[in-house]
Enzyme design. Structure first.
Site, PDB file in Angstrom:
ATOM      1  N   HIS A  62      40.428-113.296  23.227  1.00 22.94           N
ATOM      2  CA  HIS A  62      40.608-112.221  22.257  1.00 22.94           C
ATOM      3  C   HIS A  62      41.845-112.417  21.364  1.00 22.94           C
ATOM      4  O   HIS A  62      41.744-112.581  20.154  1.00 22.94           O
ATOM      5  CB  HIS A  62      40.761-110.880  22.988  1.00 22.94           C
ATOM      6  CG  HIS A  62      39.637-110.561  23.935  1.00 22.94           C
ATOM      7  ND1 HIS A  62      38.355-110.248  23.526  1.00 22.94           N
ATOM      8  CD2 HIS A  62      39.607-110.504  25.281  1.00 22.94           C
ATOM      9  CE1 HIS A  62      37.601-110.008  24.576  1.00 22.94           C
ATOM     10  NE2 HIS A  62      38.328-110.159  25.649  1.00 22.94           N
TER      11      HIS A  62
HETATM   12  O1  RIB Z   1      40.116-105.875  24.845  1.00 25.76           O
HETATM   13  C1  RIB Z   1      40.862-107.056  24.796  1.00 25.76           C
HETATM   14  C2  RIB Z   1      42.315-106.761  24.663  1.00 25.76           C
HETATM   15  O2  RIB Z   1      42.746-106.017  25.796  1.00 25.76           O
HETATM   16  C3  RIB Z   1      43.187-108.030  24.657  1.00 25.76           C
HETATM   17  O3  RIB Z   1      44.326-107.802  23.864  1.00 25.76           O
HETATM   18  C4  RIB Z   1      43.573-108.194  26.094  1.00 25.76           C
HETATM   19  O4  RIB Z   1      44.838-108.850  26.250  1.00 25.76           O
HETATM   20  C5  RIB Z   1      43.709-106.757  26.531  1.00 25.76           C
HETATM   21  O5  RIB Z   1      44.994-106.319  26.142  1.00 25.76           O
END
Ligand code: RIB
Ligand code: CA
Length: 314
Positions: free
Chosen positions: A240
């Site tokens: 992500h």
């Molecule tokens: O949903 C994904 C996000 O949530 C990313 O930033 C991961 O590190 C968590 O913080």
């Protein structure tokens, strides 16, 4: 001239990879890293951010502790995803670099007031508590922000923490609502894009072969992947947060639309939802570039080349 950025983060393995990519990219000048409570409590995110900087040989990057809880809700963490430390998967020593005394929110305010207006990009890859608190405390800095490039939200991919909401927005929906309404040029990297950036065994093995930093990334990815594999049933972990940093380095790898995005804060079932008007039916003014597609092979090649170039110091 490199982009001046402040990374606001809740490490988390994917945050760690994002920070490494930023530190390995000459297009970016990391002015500082502000930790926020999210994946794990603040004491751990502030520790983890320093561990990552030292892994990259960058103990010179100032790390600050920001807010330890959302604006007006209890903290929701994600140890079930990231492990107890937030960086499970690799045993790394406690950091030796010190945490800055200044509060992370004050660092954001002071930096935006000091740097020429329109030259600093904020890169939040965790809950938006620090950013919203800085805007509340110093509204004058809002017009001085060049852009916000954040990882968060979801629309076609639905939620990952509730059926409607993505984690970063869900943890502090009031903060997200204030940031999305602030009028700053906003680039949103949602699950719609990051779920198309799935790691592969070949990439993890190639990363591990680049050296000690790459081996840490490979081990973090393996740990991070187990949760998504069990939940979604497919191979590969969505990276992500690195997608948000990659957009700054190679925006051409991503595509999306400028649309209106509102944040639900009152919904019984939908609190934290990014209400993304992809088809333009609301008549509400666009306030964000909402990304949806990524050229994944080129993204992973960028990650391998850049992170592979980092040497482990000390
Ligand atoms: O949903 C994904 C996000 O949530 C990313 O930033 C991961 O590190 C968590 O913080
Ligand atoms: Ca994160």
């Amino acid at each position: 001239m490199p982009h001046k950025i402040i990374i606001d983060t809740d490490p988390g393995q994917d945050d760690a990879v994002a920070i490494l990519l930023a530190l390995a990219s000459p297009e970016l000048q990391v002015l500082g890293i502000t930790a926020v409570a999210g994946n794990v409590p603040l004491s751990l995110t502030a520790r983890n951010a320093r561990i990552v900087c030292e892994l990259a040989g960058r103990a010179d990057v100032p790390v600050f502790a920001g807010c330890d809880a959302p604006l007006s809700r209890g903290l929701v963490t994600a140890e079930h995803v990231h492990g107890k430390t937030g960086l499970d998967g690799v045993d790394l020593p406690d950091p030796t670099m010190t945490l800055q005394d200044m509060h992370g929110v004050d660092f954001i305010i002071d930096t935006l007031r000091r740097e020429p207006a329109g030259t600093v990009t904020l890169v939040p890859i965790g809950p938006l508590t620090n950013i919203a608190t800085a805007f509340r405390r110093a509204p004058d800095i809002i017009a001085r922000v060049h852009r916000i490039v954040l990882m968060g939200g979801t629309y076609f991919e639905v939620g990952n923490v509730t059926p409607a909401a993505e984690f970063n927005i869900f943890v502090d929906p009031e903060a997200a609502a204030e940031v999305f309404a602030a009028g700053v040029d906003l680039v949103v990297m949602p699950l719609d894009a990051t779920h198309r950036a799935l790691t592969s065994r070949a990439w993890v093995d190639a990363m591990a072969a680049t050296g000690p930093v790459g081996r840490a990334v490979a081990s973090w990815t393996d740990f991070f992947e187990r949760f998504d594999k069990a939940k979604y049933g497919h191979e590969g972990a969505p990276l992500h947060d690195p997608c948000a940093v990659a957009w700054l380095v190679a925006p051409e790898l991503f595509s999306g639309r400028r649309i209106n995005v509102e944040i639900e804060t009152q919904g019984r079932w939908t609190t934290g939802m990014t209400v993304a008007d992809w088809w333009g039916v609301s008549g509400r003014a666009p306030n964000a570039l909402f990304l949806r597609d990524v050229e994944a092979p080129a993204l992973f090649d960028l990650l391998t080349r850049r992170i592979g170039s980092l040497d482990r110091h000390g």
